[in-house]
Design an enzyme around this catalytic site. Structure first.
Site, PDB file in Angstrom:
ATOM      1  CB  SER A  19      -0.905   0.031   1.224  1.00  0.00           C
ATOM      2  OG  SER A  19      -1.611   1.259   1.238  1.00  0.00           O
ATOM      3  CG  HIS A  74      -4.872  -0.907   3.926  1.00  0.00           C
ATOM      4  ND1 HIS A  74      -5.021  -0.357   2.659  1.00  0.00           N
ATOM      5  CD2 HIS A  74      -4.083  -0.044   4.599  1.00  0.00           C
ATOM      6  CE1 HIS A  74      -4.347   0.781   2.599  1.00  0.00           C
ATOM      7  NE2 HIS A  74      -3.768   0.992   3.753  1.00  0.00           N
ATOM      8  CG  ASN A  75      -7.034  -1.411  -0.616  1.00  0.00           C
ATOM      9  OD1 ASN A  75      -6.044  -1.330   0.107  1.00  0.00           O
ATOM     10  ND2 ASN A  75      -6.945  -1.441  -1.936  1.00  0.00           N
ATOM     11  CD  GLU A  84      -7.233   3.550   0.250  1.00  0.00           C
ATOM     12  OE1 GLU A  84      -6.301   2.798   0.601  1.00  0.00           O
ATOM     13  OE2 GLU A  84      -7.443   3.825  -0.944  1.00  0.00           O
TER      14      GLU A  84
HETATM   15  P1  NBP Z   1      -0.520  -2.405 -14.388  1.00  0.00           P
HETATM   16  O1  NBP Z   1      -1.525  -2.971 -13.490  1.00  0.00           O
HETATM   17  O2  NBP Z   1      -0.908  -1.352 -15.332  1.00  0.00           O
HETATM   18  O3  NBP Z   1       0.165  -3.598 -15.210  1.00  0.00           O
HETATM   19  C1  NBP Z   1       1.120  -3.338 -16.199  1.00  0.00           C
HETATM   20  C2  NBP Z   1       2.205  -4.380 -16.136  1.00  0.00           C
HETATM   21  O4  NBP Z   1       1.651  -5.686 -16.342  1.00  0.00           O
HETATM   22  C3  NBP Z   1       3.216  -4.179 -17.243  1.00  0.00           C
HETATM   23  O5  NBP Z   1       4.482  -4.499 -16.737  1.00  0.00           O
HETATM   24  C4  NBP Z   1       2.757  -5.173 -18.295  1.00  0.00           C
HETATM   25  O6  NBP Z   1       3.764  -5.568 -19.177  1.00  0.00           O
HETATM   26  C5  NBP Z   1       2.373  -6.321 -17.403  1.00  0.00           C
HETATM   27  N1  NBP Z   1       1.583  -7.355 -18.074  1.00  0.00           N
HETATM   28  C6  NBP Z   1       0.296  -7.348 -18.489  1.00  0.00           C
HETATM   29 BR1  NBP Z   1      -0.813  -5.938 -18.419  1.00  0.00          BR
HETATM   30  N2  NBP Z   1      -0.090  -8.495 -19.045  1.00  0.00           N
HETATM   31  C7  NBP Z   1       0.994  -9.291 -18.970  1.00  0.00           C
HETATM   32  C8  NBP Z   1       1.236 -10.612 -19.396  1.00  0.00           C
HETATM   33  N3  NBP Z   1       0.279 -11.359 -19.927  1.00  0.00           N
HETATM   34  N4  NBP Z   1       2.465 -11.119 -19.199  1.00  0.00           N
HETATM   35  C9  NBP Z   1       3.448 -10.379 -18.642  1.00  0.00           C
HETATM   36  N5  NBP Z   1       3.263  -9.113 -18.208  1.00  0.00           N
HETATM   37  C10 NBP Z   1       2.058  -8.578 -18.381  1.00  0.00           C
HETATM   38  O7  NBP Z   1       0.739  -1.896 -13.541  1.00  0.00           O
HETATM   39  P2  NBP Z   1       0.768  -1.023 -12.209  1.00  0.00           P
HETATM   40  O8  NBP Z   1      -0.183   0.092 -12.270  1.00  0.00           O
HETATM   41  O9  NBP Z   1       2.215  -0.756 -11.960  1.00  0.00           O
HETATM   42  O10 NBP Z   1       0.244  -2.034 -11.099  1.00  0.00           O
HETATM   43  C11 NBP Z   1       0.874  -3.274 -10.832  1.00  0.00           C
HETATM   44  C12 NBP Z   1       0.117  -3.996  -9.742  1.00  0.00           C
HETATM   45  O11 NBP Z   1       0.144  -3.207  -8.578  1.00  0.00           O
HETATM   46  C13 NBP Z   1      -1.348  -4.255 -10.050  1.00  0.00           C
HETATM   47  O12 NBP Z   1      -1.721  -5.511  -9.536  1.00  0.00           O
HETATM   48  C14 NBP Z   1      -2.073  -3.174  -9.315  1.00  0.00           C
HETATM   49  O13 NBP Z   1      -3.368  -3.552  -8.910  1.00  0.00           O
HETATM   50  C15 NBP Z   1      -1.177  -2.929  -8.155  1.00  0.00           C
HETATM   51  N6  NBP Z   1      -1.250  -1.527  -7.751  1.00  0.00           N
HETATM   52  C16 NBP Z   1      -1.134  -1.235  -6.503  1.00  0.00           C
HETATM   53  C17 NBP Z   1      -1.172   0.072  -6.089  1.00  0.00           C
HETATM   54  C18 NBP Z   1      -1.000   0.333  -4.694  1.00  0.00           C
HETATM   55  O14 NBP Z   1      -1.187   1.437  -4.233  1.00  0.00           O
HETATM   56  N7  NBP Z   1      -0.653  -0.657  -3.972  1.00  0.00           N
HETATM   57  C19 NBP Z   1      -1.321   1.117  -6.968  1.00  0.00           C
HETATM   58  C20 NBP Z   1      -1.418   0.799  -8.248  1.00  0.00           C
HETATM   59  C21 NBP Z   1      -1.386  -0.525  -8.619  1.00  0.00           C
HETATM   60  P3  NBP Z   1       3.975  -4.744 -20.555  1.00  0.00           P
HETATM   61  O15 NBP Z   1       4.804  -3.574 -20.177  1.00  0.00           O
HETATM   62  O16 NBP Z   1       4.697  -5.713 -21.420  1.00  0.00           O
HETATM   63  O17 NBP Z   1       2.624  -4.384 -21.064  1.00  0.00           O
END
Ligand code: NBP
Length: 476
Positions: A128, A185-186, A189
């Site tokens: 988070s 947690h979410n 939030e």
């Molecule tokens: P995204 O959720 O937008 O995912 C993009 C990534 O997934 C890229 O690296 C993309 O590769 C890869 N990808 C996909 Br789409 N399909 C794929 C496949 N079939 N094989 C291999 N790679 C694949 O990225 P993010 O926004 O950085 O979020 C990542 C994770 O973190 C998510 O689960 C999200 O829910 C979570 N998250 C958490 C928070 C937080 O506050 N904790 C915030 C935002 C996100 P590519 O570059 O080749 O397309």
């Protein structure tokens, strides 16, 4: 192999987490399906630490010391499964696969079982704090085995946020405990944000304050026991004016809140566990209502949107809203912690509630002073039946009770919807009530469905012959 850890999935979150790990002095192998994201990371930030650039998954896996620790940070759902499926054949027994995405904990249960069959460890890890947190110190909630935790511990404790010298990470528990706790947690939030939004609405609509003034109120609140990240950024958002129009920013934003689903997951899980998380549920439904624009337009046309006028003393009202916010917040957290307790008991995770409050004190979106009090409450009494009855919180709620009632009553009179305030108060009143009308519900259930009931004056299971002579049978 020379990397301590590997990370695949270098979009916003993964890239920042990888940089954080490298900055803390760990050698990290980096990989992304589309290689360009990997090369641009190393080009831009390669001097921040020791990155091992890899283009194929084979190279990536070969670069990591055994037992390998591999973090996956890709889109939740099918993409995560796709990456796991490609990785698994390349791994050796005892290797550890960490899913740091926002997975549903049911997926984590399934994935852990599948990998266990291959002698691999799977860790569902809640992270988070958004992009900022990923780079500078998130709150990290890993589940999975003890073996996995021991392997990950040095990296995780060094990259997590820190409060008073304590890292905002711990081994939450086995299995999907980490992703479950991240989900709750979410949910909390959601409730926190809804309570803040209701406070804003009341201060503006009933109190007559302008957004800039309300921003000041939140700044002041942030100096007291409400001090938290969300209160702080509320002050920022309310102080902001739109560059195009010069209007308060909050007035140019469409009033339909979006959701990615973690609030909904929390409520669904709570229904299954039988834990009333009314604050989180109302917050989730409030977002749904906000998005039902057609219904809203029809209702506004049918009934008008006029509000009743109530005269309030501005300063008094501001104080009352603060008290209502604090008390409702205690309820929301009490409910969230109840859900973690229930989930932990159901799954034998043995989650330490005080530890969860500890690791949420920094890095995450709900970080707040308030959490120190929750840590104290569970340190004082690990088997606390509800946070509400902890002496500190009980006093706080008692002190604010009159104001809380006044605010909810005023909102109802004026016509300002305060579902989270009102339902939190109803929850509080239900908990402390000596007799609930559930007795009548039991009577009705026995009447139409012979569902039986218990009696207050003696043991047993009873049924009244409603269609007969109204005599009572002891069916126990
Ligand atoms: P995204 O959720 O937008 O995912 C993009 C990534 O997934 C890229 O690296 C993309 O590769 C890869 N990808 C996909 Br789409 N399909 C794929 C496949 N079939 N094989 C291999 N790679 C694949 O990225 P993010 O926004 O950085 O979020 C990542 C994770 O973190 C998510 O689960 C999200 O829910 C979570 N998250 C958490 C928070 C937080 O506050 N904790 C915030 C935002 C996100 P590519 O570059 O080749 O397309």
């Amino acid at each position: 192999a020379r990397a301590t850890i590997g990370l695949t999935g270098l979009a916003v979150m993964g890239r920042n987490l990888a940089r954080n790990i490298a900055r803390q002095g760990h050698t990290i192998a980096v990989h992304n399906r589309t290689t360009e994201k990997m090369t641009s990371l190393v080009e831009q930030f390669g001097d921040e630490g020791d990155f091992v650039p890899t283009e194929t998954l084979e190279e990536f896996v070969a670069a990591i010391e055994r037992p390998r620790a591999i973090v996956i940070m890709v889109k939740a759902g099918a993409p995560t499964d796709a990456v796991i499926d490609e990785l698994v054949p390349l791994l050796d027994p005892d290797d550890i696969v960490v899913d740091a995405g926002n997975a549903h904990y049911d997926d984590t249960v399934r994935r852990e079982a599948a990998l266990a069959e291959k002698d691999l460890h799977f860790v569902g890890m809640g992270v988070s704090g958004g992009e900022e947190g990923a780079l500078n110190g998130p709150s990290i909630m890993p589940g999975g085995s003890e073996h996995a935790w021991e392997r990950l511990r040095p990296v995780l404790t060094s990259i997590a946020a820190e409060v008073d010298g304590t890292p905002c990470t711990t081994h939450v528990g086995p299995g999907a405990a980490g992703h479950f706790v991240k989900m709750v947690h979410n949910g909390i939030e959601y409730a926190d944000m809804q309570l803040i939004a209701e406070s804003y609405d009341l201060l503006r609509t009933v109190g007559g304050l302008e957004p800039a003034e309300i921003s000041q109120v939140f700044r002041e609140w942030n100096d007291g026991d409400l001090e938290s990240f969300l209160i702080d950024i509320t002050a920022d958002v309310l102080a902001h004016t739109d560059g195009d129009t010069g209007a308060p920013f909050v007035d140019v934003v469409r009033d339909a809140a979006e959701q990615k689903g973690t609030g909904r997951w929390t409520v669904q899980s709570a229904l299954d566990l039988g834990v009333p998380v009314t604050g989180i549920a109302e917050a989730t439904f409030a977002r749904s209502i906000s998005g039902h624009t057609e219904q809203r337009a029809a209702a506004a046309q049918t009934f008008g949107s006029d509000l009743a006028r109530v005269e309030v003393d501005r300063d008094t009202f501001v104080d009352q809203v603060r008290a209502a916010l604090y008390a409702s917040k205690v309820v929301a957290y009490a409910q969230g912690f109840d859900q973690i307790k229930a989930g932990s008991e159901e799954n034998d995770w043995d989650v330490d509630l005080g530890d969860m409050a500890t690791i949420w004190r920094g890095g995450c979106i709900i970080r707040a002073q308030f959490l120190n009090r929750i840590v104290d409450a569970y340190a004082e009494r690990a088997d606390l039946p509800s946070l509400l009855v902890d002496p500190y919180f009980a006093d706080a709620v008692r002190d604010g009770l009159e104001a809380w009632r006044e605010v909810v009553a005023t909102a109802a009179r004026v016509g300002v919807p305060t579902p989270a305030f009102a339902s939190s108060l109803a929850y509080f009143d239900a908990l402390r009530r000596d007799r609930l009308p559930a007795a009548l519900i039991q009577g009705l259930r026995d009447n139409f469905g012979a569902h039986t009931y218990g009696r207050t004056d003696r043991e047993g299971t009873f049924h009244t012959l409603w269609a007969g002579d109204l005599s009572e049978e002891d069916q126990s």
